[in-house]
Design an enzyme around this catalytic site. Structure first.
Site, mmCIF file in Angstrom:
data_model
loop_
_atom_site.group_PDB
_atom_site.id
_atom_site.type_symbol
_atom_site.label_atom_id
_atom_site.label_comp_id
_atom_site.label_asym_id
_atom_site.label_seq_id
_atom_site.Cartn_x
_atom_site.Cartn_y
_atom_site.Cartn_z
ATOM 1 N N THR A 1 8.555 83.404 38.409
ATOM 2 C CA THR A 1 7.799 82.302 37.821
ATOM 3 C C THR A 1 7.686 82.604 36.330
ATOM 4 O OG1 THR A 1 5.694 81.085 37.871
ATOM 5 C CG2 THR A 1 5.595 83.436 38.362
ATOM 6 N N THR A 2 7.055 81.693 35.569
ATOM 7 C CA THR A 2 6.959 81.907 34.126
ATOM 8 C C THR A 2 6.229 83.221 33.863
ATOM 9 O OG1 THR A 2 6.711 79.523 33.986
ATOM 10 C CG2 THR A 2 6.305 80.770 31.980
ATOM 11 N N HIS B 1 -2.044 79.228 35.096
ATOM 12 C CA HIS B 1 -1.194 80.265 35.689
ATOM 13 C C HIS B 1 -2.026 81.261 36.500
ATOM 14 C CE1 HIS B 1 2.939 81.691 35.974
ATOM 15 N NE2 HIS B 1 2.356 82.817 36.322
ATOM 16 N N GLY B 2 -1.739 81.289 37.777
ATOM 17 C CA GLY B 2 -2.403 82.247 38.667
ATOM 18 C C GLY B 2 -3.826 81.866 39.035
ATOM 19 N N GLU C 1 6.512 70.640 31.811
ATOM 20 C CA GLU C 1 6.725 71.990 31.279
ATOM 21 C C GLU C 1 8.210 72.150 31.031
ATOM 22 O OE1 GLU C 1 5.373 74.832 34.083
ATOM 23 O OE2 GLU C 1 3.309 74.174 33.985
ATOM 24 N N ARG D 1 13.377 73.017 35.119
ATOM 25 C CA ARG D 1 13.998 74.258 34.655
ATOM 26 C C ARG D 1 15.477 74.046 34.407
ATOM 27 N NH1 ARG D 1 10.701 79.139 35.984
ATOM 28 N NH2 ARG D 1 12.563 80.225 35.291
ATOM 29 N N ASN E 1 0.163 71.084 39.560
ATOM 30 C CA ASN E 1 1.579 71.417 39.395
ATOM 31 C C ASN E 1 2.268 71.316 40.759
ATOM 32 O OD1 ASN E 1 3.977 73.022 39.407
ATOM 33 N ND2 ASN E 1 3.377 73.847 37.415
ATOM 34 N N ARG F 1 15.930 74.889 39.769
ATOM 35 C CA ARG F 1 15.691 75.578 41.042
ATOM 36 C C ARG F 1 14.702 74.845 41.949
ATOM 37 N NH1 ARG F 1 12.220 80.843 39.289
ATOM 38 N NH2 ARG F 1 14.096 81.259 38.130
ATOM 39 N N HIS F 2 13.841 74.006 41.355
ATOM 40 C CA HIS F 2 12.950 73.238 42.225
ATOM 41 C C HIS F 2 12.920 71.756 41.830
ATOM 42 C CE1 HIS F 2 10.351 74.548 38.985
ATOM 43 N NE2 HIS F 2 10.017 75.708 39.526
ATOM 44 N N ARG G 1 15.858 74.232 51.854
ATOM 45 C CA ARG G 1 16.794 73.663 52.832
ATOM 46 C C ARG G 1 17.761 72.647 52.215
ATOM 47 N NH1 ARG G 1 15.723 74.372 58.385
ATOM 48 N NH2 ARG G 1 15.116 76.538 58.535
ATOM 49 N N HIS H 1 7.822 71.316 36.125
ATOM 50 C CA HIS H 1 8.657 72.112 35.222
ATOM 51 C C HIS H 1 10.118 71.818 35.545
ATOM 52 C CE1 HIS H 1 9.460 76.476 33.556
ATOM 53 N NE2 HIS H 1 10.262 75.575 33.025
ATOM 54 N N GLU I 1 -2.110 75.908 25.763
ATOM 55 C CA GLU I 1 -2.474 76.298 27.137
ATOM 56 C C GLU I 1 -2.503 77.824 27.188
ATOM 57 O OE1 GLU I 1 -0.429 74.402 30.420
ATOM 58 O OE2 GLU I 1 -0.858 76.094 31.744
ATOM 59 N N ASP J 1 5.558 71.797 41.448
ATOM 60 C CA ASP J 1 6.852 72.491 41.535
ATOM 61 C C ASP J 1 7.116 73.083 42.920
ATOM 62 O OD1 ASP J 1 7.111 72.005 38.849
ATOM 63 O OD2 ASP J 1 6.840 74.086 38.215
ATOM 64 N N HIS J 2 6.059 73.661 43.513
ATOM 65 C CA HIS J 2 6.312 74.392 44.762
ATOM 66 C C HIS J 2 6.470 73.492 45.981
ATOM 67 C CE1 HIS J 2 6.462 78.060 42.722
ATOM 68 N NE2 HIS J 2 5.214 78.005 42.293
#
Ligand code: PXP
Length: 237
Positions: free
Chosen positions: A100-101, A191-192, A70, A45, A7, A49-50, A18, A43, A151, A9-10
């Site tokens: 996060t989700t 997740h996690g 996602e 969204r 993933n 946001r990302h 920035r 994802h 999932e 996203d981050h």
């Protein structure tokens, strides 16, 4: 052996901090593939946001492994998904305020909407996965909706204290995983998950795909993206 969906996203989260054009999630996806990723997950969204629409468009053209989008049951994103045609769409809940989700999708509270989105995605030739808590009632409902995959949300397992609490969460994932499998759906989890906690989840019978983001991106800051993916890929056996 489960497949590893990375993933990204981050990577986009750092870029958006920035409002600039680096780091580029498209570049990260290429490095993830070189590190052995079996899939790229992102994802889109509602609040963007990302990940942006541009990222999704370019990734559809550049990713050579499975592209997993996602998304929430949102009409605007649904229209984009049906146009872009990722290989797989994973339906997740989404709230603007969340970090996060949080939690799996509740198939009961929005059954008609979920059914409509599932049908439109399938009509567009997109395989559908539902992101669900390891709750047998949700799994039965997923089977009724005739989705290809579930999932399982591993957040509670990831957050449980080590020892008995974590063991109990793992047993729940194993039991519900067997149910997903038994009902003819493909088993995914995410997740996690981290370098420390991923192995027992990877070893759940029938596990086909793990989607991992934050831990890989965190490790990538230290060792580079390709190497971080390679290290995770070695653990997902
Ligand atoms: N799977 C789903 C459905 C998610 O929503 C997320 C978070 O975006 C992940 C997997 C990856 O979670 P993490 O970033 O904690 O590895």
């Amino acid at each position: 052996m489960p497949e590893l969906g990375v993933n990204i996203d981050h990577v986009a989260t750092v870029r958006q901090a920035r409002r600039t054009n680096e780091p580029d999630p498209v570049w990260a996806a290429a490095l993830a593939e070189m590190g052995g990723a079996d899939g790229i997950t992102l994802h889109l969204r509602e609040d963007r946001r990302h990940i942006s629409d541009r990222d999704l468009q370019i990734l559809r053209q550049t990713v050579t492994v499975k592209l997993n989008l996602e998304m929430a049951c949102n009409d605007e994103v649904l229209a984009i998904a049906c146009g872009v045609k990722p290989d797989q769409a994973t339906l997740v809940p989404e709230r603007r305020e969340e970090v996060t989700t949080e939690g799996g999708l509740n198939v009961f509270s929005q059954r008609a909407k979920v059914a409509e989105v599932v049908r439109k995605l399938q009509d567009a030739g997109i395989s559908v996965s539902l992101f669900l808590d390891p709750d047998p009632r949700q799994i039965e409902e997923a089977a009724r909706l005739k989705v290809a995959a579930v999932e399982l949300h591993t957040g509670q397992y990831a957050e449980a204290k080590s020892g008995l609490p974590q063991q109990q969460e793992l047993e729940q994932l194993q039991a519900v995983g067997a149910m997903v499998f038994g009902l003819g759906m493909t088993l995914h989890a995410g997740h996690g998950l981290t370098y420390r906690n991923v192995r027992p989840v990877a070893q759940i019978a029938g596990m086909k795909e793990l989607n991992i983001g934050h831990s890989i991106v965190a490790r990538a800051i230290m060792v580079g993206f390709e190497e971080a993916v390679r290290e995770m890929k070695r653990l997902v056996v």
